[in-house]
Structure formats: C-alpha cells, structure tokens
Design a protein around this motif. Structure first.
Motif, PDB file in Angstrom:
ATOM      1  N   SER A  58       0.834  -1.204   0.000  1.00 50.58           N
ATOM      2  CA  SER A  58       0.000   0.000   0.000  1.00 50.58           C
ATOM      3  C   SER A  58       0.866   1.249   0.000  1.00 50.58           C
ATOM      4  CB  SER A  58      -0.916   0.018   1.218  1.00 50.58           C
ATOM      5  OG  SER A  58      -1.843  -1.026   1.152  1.00 50.58           O
ATOM      6  N   TRP A  59       1.953   1.208   0.753  1.00 51.42           N
ATOM      7  CA  TRP A  59       2.883   2.338   0.803  1.00 51.42           C
ATOM      8  C   TRP A  59       3.512   2.556  -0.569  1.00 51.42           C
ATOM      9  CZ3 TRP A  59       8.363   2.385   0.508  1.00 51.42           C
ATOM     10  CH2 TRP A  59       8.954   3.590   0.861  1.00 51.42           C
ATOM     11  N   GLN A  60       3.929   1.478  -1.231  1.00 52.60           N
ATOM     12  CA  GLN A  60       4.510   1.587  -2.574  1.00 52.60           C
ATOM     13  C   GLN A  60       3.495   2.148  -3.566  1.00 52.60           C
ATOM     14  OE1 GLN A  60       6.065  -2.221  -3.821  1.00 52.60           O
ATOM     15  NE2 GLN A  60       8.154  -1.468  -3.528  1.00 52.60           N
ATOM     16  N   ARG A  61       2.261   1.652  -3.514  1.00 51.72           N
ATOM     17  CA  ARG A  61       1.227   2.129  -4.434  1.00 51.72           C
ATOM     18  C   ARG A  61       0.957   3.615  -4.213  1.00 51.72           C
ATOM     19  NH1 ARG A  61      -2.979  -1.256  -3.335  1.00 51.72           N
ATOM     20  NH2 ARG A  61      -3.716   0.150  -1.741  1.00 51.72           N
ATOM     21  N   ASN A  62       0.949   4.044  -2.957  1.00 51.87           N
ATOM     22  CA  ASN A  62       0.720   5.442  -2.642  1.00 51.87           C
ATOM     23  C   ASN A  62       1.811   6.328  -3.245  1.00 51.87           C
ATOM     24  OD1 ASN A  62      -0.492   7.691  -1.458  1.00 51.87           O
ATOM     25  ND2 ASN A  62       0.728   7.483   0.402  1.00 51.87           N
ATOM     26  N   HIS A  63       3.063   5.917  -3.097  1.00 48.52           N
ATOM     27  CA  HIS A  63       4.160   6.706  -3.653  1.00 48.52           C
ATOM     28  C   HIS A  63       4.125   6.725  -5.178  1.00 48.52           C
ATOM     29  CE1 HIS A  63       6.442   7.979  -0.174  1.00 48.52           C
ATOM     30  NE2 HIS A  63       6.081   6.833   0.389  1.00 48.52           N
ATOM     31  N   ARG A  64       3.773   5.611  -5.787  1.00 49.99           N
ATOM     32  CA  ARG A  64       3.678   5.556  -7.241  1.00 49.99           C
ATOM     33  C   ARG A  64       2.552   6.471  -7.742  1.00 49.99           C
ATOM     34  NH1 ARG A  64       3.228   0.435  -7.733  1.00 49.99           N
ATOM     35  NH2 ARG A  64       0.964   0.392  -7.697  1.00 49.99           N
ATOM     36  N   GLU A  65       1.420   6.457  -7.051  1.00 50.58           N
ATOM     37  CA  GLU A  65       0.301   7.294  -7.462  1.00 50.58           C
ATOM     38  C   GLU A  65       0.613   8.776  -7.261  1.00 50.58           C
ATOM     39  OE1 GLU A  65      -3.066   5.760  -5.341  1.00 50.58           O
ATOM     40  OE2 GLU A  65      -3.267   4.047  -6.696  1.00 50.58           O
ATOM     41  N   LYS A  66       1.366   9.126  -6.225  1.00 53.14           N
ATOM     42  CA  LYS A  66       1.776  10.514  -6.032  1.00 53.14           C
ATOM     43  C   LYS A  66       2.666  10.979  -7.174  1.00 53.14           C
ATOM     44  CE  LYS A  66       1.620  11.039  -1.017  1.00 53.14           C
ATOM     45  NZ  LYS A  66       2.432  11.267   0.197  1.00 53.14           N
ATOM     46  N   ALA A  67       3.611  10.127  -7.576  1.00 54.47           N
ATOM     47  CA  ALA A  67       4.514  10.478  -8.673  1.00 54.47           C
ATOM     48  C   ALA A  67       3.730  10.636  -9.981  1.00 54.47           C
ATOM     49  CB  ALA A  67       5.596   9.418  -8.830  1.00 54.47           C
ATOM     50  N   GLU A  68       2.799   9.734 -10.233  1.00 56.80           N
ATOM     51  CA  GLU A  68       1.970   9.840 -11.430  1.00 56.80           C
ATOM     52  C   GLU A  68       1.140  11.115 -11.403  1.00 56.80           C
ATOM     53  OE1 GLU A  68      -0.344   6.283 -11.539  1.00 56.80           O
ATOM     54  OE2 GLU A  68       1.346   5.045 -12.185  1.00 56.80           O
ATOM     55  N   HIS A  69       0.619  11.461 -10.252  1.00 56.37           N
ATOM     56  CA  HIS A  69      -0.183  12.675 -10.126  1.00 56.37           C
ATOM     57  C   HIS A  69       0.655  13.920 -10.421  1.00 56.37           C
ATOM     58  CE1 HIS A  69      -3.151  15.501  -8.659  1.00 56.37           C
ATOM     59  NE2 HIS A  69      -2.246  16.008  -7.843  1.00 56.37           N
ATOM     60  N   LYS A  70       1.868  13.968  -9.882  1.00 54.66           N
ATOM     61  CA  LYS A  70       2.743  15.112 -10.137  1.00 54.66           C
ATOM     62  C   LYS A  70       3.050  15.249 -11.619  1.00 54.66           C
ATOM     63  CE  LYS A  70       5.035  15.338  -5.660  1.00 54.66           C
ATOM     64  NZ  LYS A  70       6.306  15.194  -4.935  1.00 54.66           N
ATOM     65  N   LEU A  71       3.348  14.123 -12.280  1.00 55.68           N
ATOM     66  CA  LEU A  71       3.637  14.166 -13.713  1.00 55.68           C
ATOM     67  C   LEU A  71       2.409  14.602 -14.518  1.00 55.68           C
ATOM     68  CD1 LEU A  71       5.784  10.942 -14.152  1.00 55.68           C
ATOM     69  CD2 LEU A  71       6.555  13.307 -14.315  1.00 55.68           C
ATOM     70  N   ARG A  72       1.242  14.090 -14.141  1.00 53.14           N
ATOM     71  CA  ARG A  72       0.009  14.460 -14.833  1.00 53.14           C
ATOM     72  C   ARG A  72      -0.288  15.950 -14.654  1.00 53.14           C
ATOM     73  NH1 ARG A  72      -3.515  11.406 -12.154  1.00 53.14           N
ATOM     74  NH2 ARG A  72      -2.593   9.541 -13.051  1.00 53.14           N
ATOM     75  N   MET A  73      -0.097  16.466 -13.445  1.00 51.95           N
ATOM     76  CA  MET A  73      -0.341  17.896 -13.196  1.00 51.95           C
ATOM     77  C   MET A  73       0.653  18.764 -13.968  1.00 51.95           C
ATOM     78  SD  MET A  73      -3.024  18.073 -11.446  1.00 51.95           S
ATOM     79  CE  MET A  73      -2.998  19.787 -10.994  1.00 51.95           C
ATOM     80  N   LYS A  74       1.914  18.337 -14.023  1.00 51.46           N
ATOM     81  CA  LYS A  74       2.920  19.090 -14.764  1.00 51.46           C
ATOM     82  C   LYS A  74       2.558  19.129 -16.242  1.00 51.46           C
ATOM     83  CE  LYS A  74       7.876  19.288 -15.646  1.00 51.46           C
ATOM     84  NZ  LYS A  74       9.174  18.639 -15.416  1.00 51.46           N
ATOM     85  N   LYS A  75       2.123  18.002 -16.789  1.00 52.82           N
ATOM     86  CA  LYS A  75       1.734  17.938 -18.194  1.00 52.82           C
ATOM     87  C   LYS A  75       0.536  18.843 -18.467  1.00 52.82           C
ATOM     88  CE  LYS A  75       0.399  14.664 -21.769  1.00 52.82           C
ATOM     89  NZ  LYS A  75       0.079  13.256 -22.077  1.00 52.82           N
ATOM     90  N   LEU A  76      -0.453  18.830 -17.561  1.00 55.23           N
ATOM     91  CA  LEU A  76      -1.625  19.687 -17.740  1.00 55.23           C
ATOM     92  C   LEU A  76      -1.262  21.166 -17.647  1.00 55.23           C
ATOM     93  CD1 LEU A  76      -4.314  17.696 -15.724  1.00 55.23           C
ATOM     94  CD2 LEU A  76      -4.205  18.017 -18.199  1.00 55.23           C
ATOM     95  N   GLN A  77      -0.353  21.510 -16.735  1.00 54.91           N
ATOM     96  CA  GLN A  77       0.076  22.895 -16.626  1.00 54.91           C
ATOM     97  C   GLN A  77       0.817  23.339 -17.868  1.00 54.91           C
ATOM     98  OE1 GLN A  77       2.250  22.964 -12.961  1.00 54.91           O
ATOM     99  NE2 GLN A  77       0.415  23.260 -11.707  1.00 54.91           N
ATOM    100  N   GLU A  78       1.633  22.479 -18.441  1.00 54.72           N
ATOM    101  CA  GLU A  78       2.346  22.823 -19.681  1.00 54.72           C
ATOM    102  C   GLU A  78       1.363  23.015 -20.822  1.00 54.72           C
ATOM    103  OE1 GLU A  78       5.143  19.664 -20.204  1.00 54.72           O
ATOM    104  OE2 GLU A  78       6.502  20.428 -18.654  1.00 54.72           O
ATOM    105  N   GLN A  79       0.326  22.192 -20.877  1.00 52.47           N
ATOM    106  CA  GLN A  79      -0.679  22.328 -21.929  1.00 52.47           C
ATOM    107  C   GLN A  79      -1.438  23.639 -21.770  1.00 52.47           C
ATOM    108  OE1 GLN A  79      -3.142  18.854 -21.671  1.00 52.47           O
ATOM    109  NE2 GLN A  79      -1.690  17.563 -22.812  1.00 52.47           N
ATOM    110  N   CYS A  80      -1.755  24.011 -20.550  1.00 52.07           N
ATOM    111  CA  CYS A  80      -2.482  25.259 -20.312  1.00 52.07           C
ATOM    112  C   CYS A  80      -1.623  26.470 -20.680  1.00 52.07           C
ATOM    113  CB  CYS A  80      -2.915  25.362 -18.848  1.00 52.07           C
ATOM    114  SG  CYS A  80      -4.211  24.197 -18.411  1.00 52.07           S
ATOM    115  N   ASN A  81      -0.354  26.436 -20.352  1.00 55.23           N
ATOM    116  CA  ASN A  81       0.545  27.546 -20.695  1.00 55.23           C
ATOM    117  C   ASN A  81       0.732  27.653 -22.199  1.00 55.23           C
ATOM    118  OD1 ASN A  81       0.907  28.224 -18.029  1.00 55.23           O
ATOM    119  ND2 ASN A  81       2.773  27.006 -17.789  1.00 55.23           N
ATOM    120  N   ALA A  82       0.759  26.550 -22.917  1.00 56.29           N
ATOM    121  CA  ALA A  82       0.945  26.579 -24.365  1.00 56.29           C
ATOM    122  C   ALA A  82      -0.274  27.186 -25.031  1.00 56.29           C
ATOM    123  CB  ALA A  82       1.191  25.162 -24.880  1.00 56.29           C
TER     124      ALA A  82
END
Length: 85
Positions: A58-82
């Motif tokens: 569960s701890w591993q899954r939580n950390h993996r999901e946090k990393a995925e969330h950060k990457l997804r948010m970064k991608k969305l922010q880049e799309q919004c800025n473009a």
C-alpha cells in the motif's frame, strides 16, 4: 521487468498478504479456543506478516500514485501555458 509485470507481481503479493492475514487471524482464534498455544502463536505470526506485506505494498502504491499525479499535473500545466500564448 515491464511495468505491467511489476504491477501484476505487486497485486498478487498484496492479495496473498490479505489472504494470509485473514487465514492467520482465523487460525489464531480457533487455536485460542482449542487451547493449542503453539498453533495460536504461529498463526498470529502469519497474520502479522500478512499485515506487514499489505502495509508495504500500500505504501509503494501510494508513492507511485503521487509520482503519477505530479507528472500528470505538470503535463496539464504545460498544456495550459501553451494554449495561453
């Protein structure tokens, strides 16, 4: 190891840990009522081991999901800025 293989291994280990926890707990309770101490201690150990396995995955899954969330948010922010330019 591919990502799908890794996820399958983690899911099967987590399921095994869950089953071990339930089985160990049930055996522990049965041994307690029957008065067989060594079976009770052994099953209690198995239940605790299963619980620790569940916590670890569960701890591993939580950390993996946090990393995925950060990457997804970064991608969305880049799309919004473009689109604003």
């Amino acid at each position: 190891m591919s990502e799908k293989t890794q996820l399958a291994v983690e899911a099967s280990a987590a399921a095994l840990g869950s089953k071990a926890t339930v089985g160990g707990g049930a055996t522990s309770a049965a041994a307690f009522f029957m008065g067989v101490n060594w079976i009770g201690w052994l099953s209690l150990g198995i239940a605790i081991l299963g619980l620790l396995i569940n916590f670890y995955f569960s701890w591993q899954r939580n950390h993996r999901e946090k990393a995925e969330h950060k990457l997804r948010m970064k991608k969305l922010q880049e799309q919004c800025n473009a689109k604003q330019d």
